[in-house]
Design a protein around this motif. Structure first.
Motif, PDB file in Angstrom:
ATOM      1  N   ALA A   1       0.815  -1.216   0.000  1.00  0.00           N
ATOM      2  CA  ALA A   1       0.000   0.000   0.000  1.00  0.00           C
ATOM      3  C   ALA A   1       0.845   1.261   0.000  1.00  0.00           C
ATOM      4  O   ALA A   1       0.368   2.336  -0.368  1.00  0.00           O
ATOM      5  CB  ALA A   1      -0.922  -0.007   1.225  1.00  0.00           C
TER       6      ALA A   1
ATOM      7  N   PHE B   1      -9.016   0.437   3.868  1.00  0.00           N
ATOM      8  CA  PHE B   1      -8.830   0.516   2.424  1.00  0.00           C
ATOM      9  C   PHE B   1     -10.155   0.551   1.666  1.00  0.00           C
ATOM     10  O   PHE B   1     -10.219   0.183   0.499  1.00  0.00           O
ATOM     11  CB  PHE B   1      -7.984  -0.665   1.939  1.00  0.00           C
ATOM     12  N   THR B   2     -11.215   0.970   2.315  1.00  0.00           N
ATOM     13  CA  THR B   2     -12.489   1.174   1.626  1.00  0.00           C
ATOM     14  C   THR B   2     -12.528   2.578   1.034  1.00  0.00           C
ATOM     15  O   THR B   2     -11.698   3.441   1.360  1.00  0.00           O
ATOM     16  CB  THR B   2     -13.667   1.000   2.609  1.00  0.00           C
ATOM     17  N   SER B   3     -13.499   2.819   0.165  1.00  0.00           N
ATOM     18  CA  SER B   3     -13.641   4.148  -0.447  1.00  0.00           C
ATOM     19  C   SER B   3     -13.922   5.208   0.616  1.00  0.00           C
ATOM     20  O   SER B   3     -13.558   6.374   0.463  1.00  0.00           O
ATOM     21  CB  SER B   3     -14.782   4.120  -1.469  1.00  0.00           C
TER      22      SER B   3
ATOM     23  N   ASP C   1     -10.638   6.511   1.770  1.00  0.00           N
ATOM     24  CA  ASP C   1      -9.718   6.892   0.693  1.00  0.00           C
ATOM     25  C   ASP C   1      -9.536   8.409   0.705  1.00  0.00           C
ATOM     26  O   ASP C   1     -10.341   9.148   0.154  1.00  0.00           O
ATOM     27  CB  ASP C   1     -10.267   6.414  -0.651  1.00  0.00           C
TER      28      ASP C   1
ATOM     29  N   GLU D   1      -6.485  11.856   1.073  1.00  0.00           N
ATOM     30  CA  GLU D   1      -5.113  12.348   1.028  1.00  0.00           C
ATOM     31  C   GLU D   1      -5.077  13.715   1.690  1.00  0.00           C
ATOM     32  O   GLU D   1      -5.838  14.609   1.319  1.00  0.00           O
ATOM     33  CB  GLU D   1      -4.607  12.463  -0.419  1.00  0.00           C
TER      34      GLU D   1
ATOM     35  N   ARG E   1      -2.232   9.221   4.274  1.00  0.00           N
ATOM     36  CA  ARG E   1      -3.201   8.354   3.622  1.00  0.00           C
ATOM     37  C   ARG E   1      -3.574   7.235   4.581  1.00  0.00           C
ATOM     38  O   ARG E   1      -2.967   7.056   5.633  1.00  0.00           O
ATOM     39  CB  ARG E   1      -2.622   7.805   2.314  1.00  0.00           C
ATOM     40  N   SER E   2      -4.558   6.430   4.191  1.00  0.00           N
ATOM     41  CA  SER E   2      -5.143   5.457   5.120  1.00  0.00           C
ATOM     42  C   SER E   2      -4.136   4.406   5.591  1.00  0.00           C
ATOM     43  O   SER E   2      -4.210   3.942   6.728  1.00  0.00           O
ATOM     44  CB  SER E   2      -6.350   4.779   4.468  1.00  0.00           C
ATOM     45  N   TRP E   3      -3.158   4.032   4.737  1.00  0.00           N
ATOM     46  CA  TRP E   3      -2.234   2.979   5.141  1.00  0.00           C
ATOM     47  C   TRP E   3      -1.370   3.404   6.327  1.00  0.00           C
ATOM     48  O   TRP E   3      -0.966   2.562   7.140  1.00  0.00           O
ATOM     49  CB  TRP E   3      -1.351   2.549   3.965  1.00  0.00           C
TER      50      TRP E   3
ATOM     51  N   GLY F   1      -4.313  -0.416  -5.064  1.00  0.00           N
ATOM     52  CA  GLY F   1      -5.576  -0.974  -4.581  1.00  0.00           C
ATOM     53  C   GLY F   1      -5.373  -2.342  -3.955  1.00  0.00           C
ATOM     54  O   GLY F   1      -4.356  -2.990  -4.157  1.00  0.00           O
TER      55      GLY F   1
END
Length: 464
Positions: free
Chosen positions: A16, A139-141, A144, A146, A156-158, A323
């Motif tokens: 990711a 990692f869902t929309s 998502d 930035e 970011r989500s990661w 993704g």
């Protein structure tokens, strides 16, 4: 759970982070192996200090510092800084990776030790289940996003996912604050009063009654038999560390111990080295477009997809794709780990441990060979799962056997050295897969699949 999150969780975070860090495949493999390298570099040091300072003492300090390093690593902006922080995380996660089981084992007698250790390692399965479960949310929309914080740092989500992996470590830290030091360690260093106080605590927890005079007399005999007289330390600490480990490489331990380390290398290569790529490989398979019928595992991964419409422009810029669609497969892996640990726990009541080792290694090797040829989706999935999960479960069984075989005064060092070889296997496996699987997929899998058979032949000579 904390140890698995900080070593194997990078299998989700690493892919990711590829776009943000602009990583190539070899750099990604290095990042995935960074924590294992840190564990290798520091394991024996922690083993040495643990046998000098205490099990709980080391656990509290390494968990707290590891949490700080792991948190900082999630906000790095380059390959170099990310690698350094994951390496430092590995240095400090090395403590709980083997001290936790050493600590627990010294509250148990030999009759239940193997089953208790297997039960504790079952939480490896819960960790393997927790990581993709939480990742599927991040990692869902909905998640998502930035957010540019600095010129080079984009949240970011990661990055936040990596922070959630520290939760078990924080919980463990606060739980340990209410726990005593290992009584066997206290008796070993001659702290009779401290050891008696802990055993009084154990007796009250188990029975509701204090120690009886007969029990106190027996514990005094035990303390006299197990106390290790402290020798004057050498000026050279490296020489002291080396001499302290020498009993493991003399009779009666040397044959069993060297053979165990060799087997641990193979188990680590399979369960952690290849296993750390599991999420990325399953994600790549699930994201592949077009028909996958009659395609082998390697063909699905690396045969280029030919679209009907071909791009004619030479200056096409391909967007980076980070993704993820492999979470269901990762959840199945975690559930399989939990199931296998429970099966092994039950089998310990019924069958010899050596038979379990040999049968599991042969099954793992068979699944590895099948992975090269089978074309059915579900057969491929479960061949891959059992190929890496069976060796993963055997790590705990071999660790339990080792704890039974060696005395208290070298127990931490024995376990840390054997697990150090396990981490070496993980590093070799992670880098080997990253370097060769895309160009020589079948040969790489064939080479790895042969290793469990070699380990099974070694296991046949060990007194398990």
């Amino acid at each position: 759970m904390f140890t698995i999150h900080e070593t194997m969780g990078i299998g989700i975070i690493g892919p990711a982070s590829v776009c943000d860090m602009r990583l190539n495949l070899m750099q990604l493999a290095t990042i995935m192996a960074a924590a294992f390298l840190g564990i290798i570099c520091s394991s024996y040091f922690w083993g040495y200090i643990t046998d000098k300072m205490g099990r709980r003492w080391i656990l509290l300090r390494t968990i707290s510092i590891c949490n700080i390093c792991a948190l900082l690593s999630m906000f790095m902006v380059s390959f170099t800084s990310f690698f350094v922080m994951r390496f430092l995380t590995g240095i400090f996660v090395a403590g709980p990776s083997f001290v936790a089981v050493t600590y627990l084992s010294e509250f148990c007698n030999k009759q239940i030790l193997a089953r208790v250790v297997t039960h504790m390692y079952m939480f490896t399965g819960f960790a393997m289940f927790y990581c993709p479960l939480v990742a599927s949310f991040f990692f869902t929309s909905f998640m998502d996003f930035e957010v540019d914080v600095l010129e080079m740092l984009t949240l970011r989500s990661w990055r936040f996912l990596g922070c959630t992996f520290m939760v078990p470590g924080a919980i463990a830290f606060f739980l340990l604050l209410g726990m005593p030091e290992s009584p066997k360690f206290l008796f070993m260093i001659g702290d009779t009063q401290g050891g008696m106080a802990v055993m009084e605590w154990v007796s009250m927890k188990n029975t509701g009654h204090p120690l009886s005079p007969d029990q106190v007399a027996e514990l005094n005999k035990f303390q006299a038999a197990t106390e290790v007289k402290r020798q004057r330390n050498s000026v050279n600490i490296l020489q002291t560390m080396l001499s302290d480990a020498m009993p493991l490489f003399r009779k009666p331990f040397v044959g069993f111990y060297v053979g165990s380390c060799a087997v641990m290398f193979t188990l680590g290569l399979l369960a952690n080295g290849l296993g750390i790529w599991y999420a990325a490989m399953r994600n790549r398979i699930n994201m592949r477009l077009g028909s996958k019928e009659d395609m082998t595992f390697c063909n699905i991964l690396f045969t280029p997809f030919r679209d009907i419409l071909q791009e004619s422009e030479d200056d096409l810029v391909v967007m980076c794709n980070d993704g993820f669609k492999g979470f269901n497969d990762s959840l199945i892996l975690g559930f399989t780990y939990i199931l296998l640990y429970n099966v092994c726990w039950l089998l310990l009541f019924l069958v010899p441990r050596k038979a379990m080792f040999i049968v599991a290694l042969v099954m793992s090797s068979t699944c590895g060979f099948a992975l090269i040829f089978v074309t059915n989706y579900w057969v491929q999935l479960f061949s891959f799962i059992f190929f890496i999960a069976l060796p993963g479960v055997l790590i705990s069984l071999l660790g339990g056997a080792l704890l039974e075989y060696v005395p208290t005064y070298v127990r931490a060092k024995a376990l840390c050295i054997s697990l150090m070889w396990c981490r070496w296997g993980a590093v070799v496996g992670a880098i080997m897969v990253g370097a060769y699987v895309d160009t020589n997929c079948e040969i790489t899998l064939l080479t790895i699949a042969i290793l469990p058979l070699l380990s099974a032949s070694i296991e046949g000579f060990l007194p398990l």
